[in-house]
Design a protein around this motif. Sequence first.
Motif, PDB file in Angstrom:
ATOM      1  N   TRP A  77      -3.614  -1.236   9.392  1.00 13.81           N
ATOM      2  CA  TRP A  77      -4.430  -2.455   9.137  1.00 13.81           C
ATOM      3  C   TRP A  77      -3.495  -3.432   8.301  1.00 13.81           C
ATOM      4  O   TRP A  77      -3.800  -4.691   7.971  1.00 13.81           O
ATOM      5  CB  TRP A  77      -5.747  -2.244   8.809  1.00 13.81           C
ATOM      6  N   GLY A  78      -2.647  -2.772   7.665  1.00 14.41           N
ATOM      7  CA  GLY A  78      -1.667  -3.801   6.705  1.00 14.41           C
ATOM      8  C   GLY A  78      -2.434  -3.676   5.177  1.00 14.41           C
ATOM      9  O   GLY A  78      -3.484  -3.016   5.257  1.00 14.41           O
ATOM     10  N   ALA A  79      -1.729  -4.105   4.209  1.00 10.32           N
ATOM     11  CA  ALA A  79      -2.088  -3.868   2.986  1.00 10.32           C
ATOM     12  C   ALA A  79      -3.131  -5.240   2.470  1.00 10.32           C
ATOM     13  O   ALA A  79      -3.425  -5.206   1.163  1.00 10.32           O
ATOM     14  CB  ALA A  79      -0.887  -3.776   1.935  1.00 10.32           C
TER      15      ALA A  79
ATOM     16  N   ASP B  88       0.875  -1.199   0.113  1.00  8.46           N
ATOM     17  CA  ASP B  88      -0.021   0.042   0.150  1.00  8.46           C
ATOM     18  C   ASP B  88       0.930   1.283  -0.080  1.00  8.46           C
ATOM     19  O   ASP B  88       1.629   1.525   0.918  1.00  8.46           O
ATOM     20  CB  ASP B  88      -0.958   0.103   1.157  1.00  8.46           C
ATOM     21  N   LEU B  89       0.943   1.959  -0.918  1.00  8.70           N
ATOM     22  CA  LEU B  89       1.837   3.104  -1.132  1.00  8.70           C
ATOM     23  C   LEU B  89       1.096   4.425  -0.999  1.00  8.70           C
ATOM     24  O   LEU B  89       1.737   5.487  -1.120  1.00  8.70           O
ATOM     25  CB  LEU B  89       2.362   3.207  -2.547  1.00  8.70           C
ATOM     26  N   ILE B  90       0.140   4.344  -0.509  1.00  4.36           N
ATOM     27  CA  ILE B  90      -0.973   5.222  -0.125  1.00  4.36           C
ATOM     28  C   ILE B  90      -0.966   5.752   1.455  1.00  4.36           C
ATOM     29  O   ILE B  90      -0.737   6.839   1.962  1.00  4.36           O
ATOM     30  CB  ILE B  90      -2.230   5.562  -0.598  1.00  4.36           C
ATOM     31  N   GLY B  91      -1.323   4.904   2.154  1.00  3.20           N
ATOM     32  CA  GLY B  91      -1.387   4.878   3.621  1.00  3.20           C
ATOM     33  C   GLY B  91      -2.224   6.005   3.965  1.00  3.20           C
ATOM     34  O   GLY B  91      -3.298   6.275   3.580  1.00  3.20           O
ATOM     35  N   TYR B  92      -1.925   6.765   4.876  1.00  2.00           N
ATOM     36  CA  TYR B  92      -2.906   7.685   5.520  1.00  2.00           C
ATOM     37  C   TYR B  92      -2.615   9.047   4.658  1.00  2.00           C
ATOM     38  O   TYR B  92      -3.478   9.918   4.835  1.00  2.00           O
ATOM     39  CB  TYR B  92      -2.182   8.426   7.083  1.00  2.00           C
ATOM     40  N   GLY B  93      -1.584   9.150   3.767  1.00  2.00           N
ATOM     41  CA  GLY B  93      -1.687  10.354   2.813  1.00  2.00           C
ATOM     42  C   GLY B  93      -1.275  11.566   3.304  1.00  2.00           C
ATOM     43  O   GLY B  93      -0.421  11.650   4.673  1.00  2.00           O
TER      44      GLY B  93
END
Length: 272
Positions: free
Chosen positions: A170-172, A6-11
Amino acid sequence: MPPPRDLIGYGERPPAFEWPGGSRVAVSLVINVEEGAERAIAPGQATVFDYGARAGIWRILRILDRHGVKATAFCCAMALEANPAIAAALVGRGYEIADHGYGWDAHAGLSAEAERELIVASRDSIAATTGARPTSWYSKDGLNPHTRGVLVEEGFAYESNSFNDDLPHWGADGARFPVLPYSGDTNDAGLMSQFPTGQAFADHLIGCLDLQLEDPRQGPSVMSVGLHPRIIGRPAYAGALDRFLGHATSRGAWIATRHEIVEAWLRRAART
């Protein structure tokens, strides 16, 4: 197939909340208890590892006692089996016990069945030695695609095999199984390479904490500090830990176990 990313996360806007006591930064101290669990030791290195178990761990505990703080212990089962006094000291101080493998094992590429066998063996040995069921899992070489599912099924509360954020998440993989990322840069292993002195390592830790305290991003963050008894337990380096803890407490950081941090995140942010 590798684990999902997940390359976005919380942004740009991570969740806005405070840690207990109104703290902006939670500091996770992680003691890696590995001495006696090594698969192989380079010539001349056995006594370096032995120093960690014989002397270094006790110096770390004295420093943490002086500051009145607790740590999470990433424990190899064999290390605790070889030195049950360490297990008793960790549990007696109320430290969190996490699973770092049976030996200092590599898990990459194992089948789900083979990895489950190793995880269960280390979990059960650590529980027998300490009287405490391990809360979390951290492997020396990361996760396989099936590892998180095995951890859920075997009763772990969260996992630590990530370096990808300043907050729990939560993980990807879409599973509702928390991960609290660890850190490689705020780790005393750097004293074997980029940090020429204990003073340089202390400055590095203090600079990291101060930036997180003053960062204009909204919300809190977590700073993980990796500690190895055979390294930071040496007299030449131990003062760095003492100095950092004095600074962190003076600036109001919340120094907590990793499980405490995950539980606080679940209460305050996971459902927002």
